[in-house]
Design a protein around this motif. Structure first.
Motif, PDB file in Angstrom:
ATOM      1  N   CYS A  20       0.835  -1.212   0.000  1.00  0.00           N
ATOM      2  CA  CYS A  20       0.000   0.000   0.000  1.00  0.00           C
ATOM      3  C   CYS A  20       0.868   1.260   0.000  1.00  0.00           C
ATOM      4  O   CYS A  20       0.560   2.237  -0.684  1.00  0.00           O
ATOM      5  CB  CYS A  20      -0.917   0.005   1.220  1.00  0.00           C
ATOM      6  N   VAL A  21       1.954   1.206   0.762  1.00  0.00           N
ATOM      7  CA  VAL A  21       2.875   2.345   0.830  1.00  0.00           C
ATOM      8  C   VAL A  21       3.552   2.564  -0.524  1.00  0.00           C
ATOM      9  O   VAL A  21       3.774   3.704  -0.949  1.00  0.00           O
ATOM     10  CB  VAL A  21       3.917   2.122   1.947  1.00  0.00           C
ATOM     11  N   PHE A  22       3.873   1.471  -1.221  1.00  0.00           N
ATOM     12  CA  PHE A  22       4.433   1.588  -2.577  1.00  0.00           C
ATOM     13  C   PHE A  22       3.455   2.314  -3.491  1.00  0.00           C
ATOM     14  O   PHE A  22       3.851   3.172  -4.282  1.00  0.00           O
ATOM     15  CB  PHE A  22       4.736   0.197  -3.152  1.00  0.00           C
ATOM     16  N   ARG A  23       2.174   1.966  -3.376  1.00  0.00           N
ATOM     17  CA  ARG A  23       1.159   2.619  -4.217  1.00  0.00           C
ATOM     18  C   ARG A  23       1.067   4.112  -3.896  1.00  0.00           C
ATOM     19  O   ARG A  23       0.927   4.949  -4.793  1.00  0.00           O
ATOM     20  CB  ARG A  23      -0.202   1.946  -3.992  1.00  0.00           C
ATOM     21  N   LEU A  24       1.182   4.449  -2.618  1.00  0.00           N
ATOM     22  CA  LEU A  24       1.084   5.851  -2.210  1.00  0.00           C
ATOM     23  C   LEU A  24       2.357   6.634  -2.511  1.00  0.00           C
ATOM     24  O   LEU A  24       2.335   7.863  -2.552  1.00  0.00           O
ATOM     25  CB  LEU A  24       0.788   5.939  -0.707  1.00  0.00           C
ATOM     26  N   GLY A  25       3.469   5.912  -2.680  1.00  0.00           N
ATOM     27  CA  GLY A  25       4.742   6.586  -2.911  1.00  0.00           C
ATOM     28  C   GLY A  25       5.207   7.362  -1.698  1.00  0.00           C
ATOM     29  O   GLY A  25       5.783   8.455  -1.819  1.00  0.00           O
ATOM     30  N   SER A  26       4.979   6.794  -0.506  1.00  0.00           N
ATOM     31  CA  SER A  26       5.284   7.519   0.736  1.00  0.00           C
ATOM     32  C   SER A  26       6.707   7.238   1.209  1.00  0.00           C
ATOM     33  O   SER A  26       7.012   6.161   1.729  1.00  0.00           O
ATOM     34  CB  SER A  26       4.288   7.115   1.832  1.00  0.00           C
ATOM     35  N   ARG A  27       7.572   8.235   1.044  1.00  0.00           N
ATOM     36  CA  ARG A  27       8.945   8.100   1.533  1.00  0.00           C
ATOM     37  C   ARG A  27       8.991   8.114   3.056  1.00  0.00           C
ATOM     38  O   ARG A  27       9.847   7.468   3.664  1.00  0.00           O
ATOM     39  CB  ARG A  27       9.809   9.250   0.975  1.00  0.00           C
ATOM     40  N   ASP A  56       6.874  -1.605 -12.059  1.00  0.00           N
ATOM     41  CA  ASP A  56       5.498  -1.120 -11.930  1.00  0.00           C
ATOM     42  C   ASP A  56       5.096  -0.906 -10.478  1.00  0.00           C
ATOM     43  O   ASP A  56       4.470   0.101 -10.133  1.00  0.00           O
ATOM     44  CB  ASP A  56       4.529  -2.114 -12.590  1.00  0.00           C
ATOM     45  N   TYR A  57       5.430  -1.870  -9.608  1.00  0.00           N
ATOM     46  CA  TYR A  57       4.986  -1.756  -8.221  1.00  0.00           C
ATOM     47  C   TYR A  57       5.671  -0.619  -7.468  1.00  0.00           C
ATOM     48  O   TYR A  57       5.243  -0.223  -6.391  1.00  0.00           O
ATOM     49  CB  TYR A  57       5.189  -3.089  -7.476  1.00  0.00           C
ATOM     50  N   LEU A  58       6.759  -0.079  -8.062  1.00  0.00           N
ATOM     51  CA  LEU A  58       7.452   1.064  -7.463  1.00  0.00           C
ATOM     52  C   LEU A  58       7.282   2.335  -8.297  1.00  0.00           C
ATOM     53  O   LEU A  58       8.061   3.273  -8.169  1.00  0.00           O
ATOM     54  CB  LEU A  58       8.940   0.759  -7.303  1.00  0.00           C
ATOM     55  N   SER A  59       6.244   2.355  -9.132  1.00  0.00           N
ATOM     56  CA  SER A  59       6.088   3.496 -10.051  1.00  0.00           C
ATOM     57  C   SER A  59       5.953   4.823  -9.319  1.00  0.00           C
ATOM     58  O   SER A  59       6.547   5.821  -9.708  1.00  0.00           O
ATOM     59  CB  SER A  59       4.880   3.265 -10.970  1.00  0.00           C
ATOM     60  N   SER A  60       5.166   4.847  -8.245  1.00  0.00           N
ATOM     61  CA  SER A  60       4.978   6.095  -7.486  1.00  0.00           C
ATOM     62  C   SER A  60       6.174   6.390  -6.595  1.00  0.00           C
ATOM     63  O   SER A  60       6.706   7.501  -6.589  1.00  0.00           O
ATOM     64  CB  SER A  60       3.708   6.010  -6.628  1.00  0.00           C
ATOM     65  N   LEU A  61       6.610   5.370  -5.847  1.00  0.00           N
ATOM     66  CA  LEU A  61       7.702   5.573  -4.900  1.00  0.00           C
ATOM     67  C   LEU A  61       9.024   5.803  -5.614  1.00  0.00           C
ATOM     68  O   LEU A  61       9.814   6.669  -5.214  1.00  0.00           O
ATOM     69  CB  LEU A  61       7.812   4.355  -3.982  1.00  0.00           C
ATOM     70  N   GLY A  62       9.273   5.040  -6.690  1.00  0.00           N
ATOM     71  CA  GLY A  62      10.541   5.171  -7.409  1.00  0.00           C
ATOM     72  C   GLY A  62      10.749   6.558  -7.971  1.00  0.00           C
ATOM     73  O   GLY A  62      11.846   7.116  -7.896  1.00  0.00           O
ATOM     74  N   GLU A  63       9.689   7.134  -8.518  1.00  0.00           N
ATOM     75  CA  GLU A  63       9.782   8.484  -9.073  1.00  0.00           C
ATOM     76  C   GLU A  63      10.130   9.500  -7.993  1.00  0.00           C
ATOM     77  O   GLU A  63      10.944  10.401  -8.201  1.00  0.00           O
ATOM     78  CB  GLU A  63       8.457   8.856  -9.734  1.00  0.00           C
ATOM     79  N   ARG A  64       9.539   9.344  -6.818  1.00  0.00           N
ATOM     80  CA  ARG A  64       9.775  10.291  -5.727  1.00  0.00           C
ATOM     81  C   ARG A  64      11.168  10.099  -5.118  1.00  0.00           C
ATOM     82  O   ARG A  64      11.812  11.065  -4.711  1.00  0.00           O
ATOM     83  CB  ARG A  64       8.703  10.135  -4.653  1.00  0.00           C
TER      84      ARG A  64
END
Length: 399
Positions: free
Chosen positions: A195-202, A253-261
């Motif tokens: 869920c945190v990966f989806r949110l991209g929460s550092r 894909d599963y790190l799309s939000s978090l990886g970008e941040r």
């Protein structure tokens, strides 16, 4: 949980109401909060017996902050009562239930369960979002399961802070926790991590690392030399294996939000632009001691500074006093009985991750339930201190 047959009768209703308040179904959890106020304040003898310096600074802060809120009730009239009475009532609730629980291991299970229940809204909301659209989606905001309203990723991510602490708890409780509990909690952690990966929460990822570091440092201080050598060898082995065999693709894909941040170094170095807001807030503490308009530069993204923005420098100072007292209480509690390793580590880890979250968010406006839960834990800690000191006094008299 307790051999006393009256255990459930005495605190069951209190714990149930707190559970409802933490889950906050359909955004109506405040109704359970009102009932908690009623249950606490209909017993004046209990209140008088449990007034301490922590309670005094907390209630004083709450009343001052609520007093300033009276001039601009943008969240509605009911928040006047919530700000004024909820924190102190839930603090006293912690002091009320603890003497009936007594055993530190049972306290651990109750605090852990409450932390998990707090995460339920986030788990269900982000879980449904993942089932519908997967990890690669436009935007990081997620509809709240109960209300359907969009929640910012930072607010949704805050639901997971206790689940992010699970690795630290498992490290400390490796010999004390049953296998079934370990497997269930590890499953909760993996689900929360996705869920945190989806949110991209550092922030939540950093809390995982923080909880592990706290657990290791705590164990190193509380164990004997042989156990410490085994622990360090285990850490080195796992680190080497992870370095050699674990590959993380930030473009997956599963790190799309978090990886970008994570790859946005400029944004990370300023804590998402928060450091500039903190600098402006510090300047406003003496330039505008009675507070300032949120339109000046937005939220301070720090509970203490945002308290000053809404409630003047007086609220800031009172909240700071309460926070310092809380740290002192935590330190005293974990030093009282070194044998209560898991409970000690839990209150240490949970309080540090809560402080870390409150430090980067306007908690009194966006994460008030989390702040209230922090007050409950402080009540538990202070009641635990009283119980342990009584045990020591009794044992000394018997000797």
């Amino acid at each position: 949980m307790n051999n006393n047959p009256n255990y459930i009768k005495k605190i069951g209703v209190h714990i149930f109401l707190l559970m409802l308040y933490l889950i906050n179904p359909f955004d109506k959890g405040f109704l359970a909060g009102y009932l908690i106020i009623l249950l606490i304040y209909i017993n004046p003898k209990f209140i008088l017996k449990n007034i301490d310096s922590t309670f005094f600074s907390l209630i004083l802060f709450s009343l001052v902050y609520a007093g300033f809120y009276l001039f601009d009730m943008k969240q509605g009239v009911q928040w006047l009562l919530i700000y004024a009475l909820f924190p102190s009532s839930i603090y006293l609730l912690g002091k009320k239930v603890t003497p009936y629980i007594k055993k530190p291991m049972h306290l651990f299970y109750i605090i852990f369960t409450l932390g998990f229940l707090y995460s339920l809204t986030g788990l269900i909301s982000v879980g449904f979002n993942l089932l519908e659209g997967g990890f690669v989606q436009l935007g990081r905001s997620i509809p709240d399961f109960w209300t359907g309203k969009e929640k910012l990723a930072t607010a949704m991510g805050a639901f997971f802070i206790f689940n992010m602490a699970i690795p630290g708890l498992l490290i400390v409780g490796k010999k004390k926790l049953p296998l079934f509990f370990k497997l269930v909690t590890f499953g909760i952690f993996i689900a929360s991590l996705l869920c945190v990966f989806r949110l991209g929460s550092r922030t939540q990822i950093s809390l995982v690392v923080l909880s592990i570091l706290i657990a290791i440092v705590y164990l190193l201080k509380s164990q004997n030399t042989i156990s410490n050598i085994k622990l360090l060898l285990g850490i080195v082995t796992i680190t080497l294996l992870a370095y050699n065999y674990l590959s993380i693709d930030l473009d997956a894909d599963y790190l799309s939000s978090l990886g970008e941040r994570l790859q946005s170094s400029d944004n990370a170095s300023s804590a998402g632009g928060r450091t500039q807001r903190w600098e402006k807030s510090i300047i406003n503490l003496y330039k505008k001691p009675l507070g300032w308009d949120v339109r000046e530069f937005g939220y301070s993204h720090n509970m203490w500074f945002d308290a000053a923005r809404n409630g003047s420098i007086i609220s800031f100072i009172l909240l700071l006093i309460f926070s310092i007292q809380s740290f002192k209480n935590i330190k005293q509690a974990i030093n009282l009985n070194k044998q209560n390793t898991l409970f000690n580590a839990t209150i240490l880890i949970y309080n540090i991750v809560i402080f870390s979250q409150l430090f980067v968010e306007p908690a009194l406006e966006s994460l008030f339930i989390l702040f209230a839960f922090f007050c409950f834990i402080q009540g538990v800690i202070n009641a635990y201190i009283t119980l342990e000191e009584k045990k020591k006094l009794t044992s000394n008299i018997n000797i």
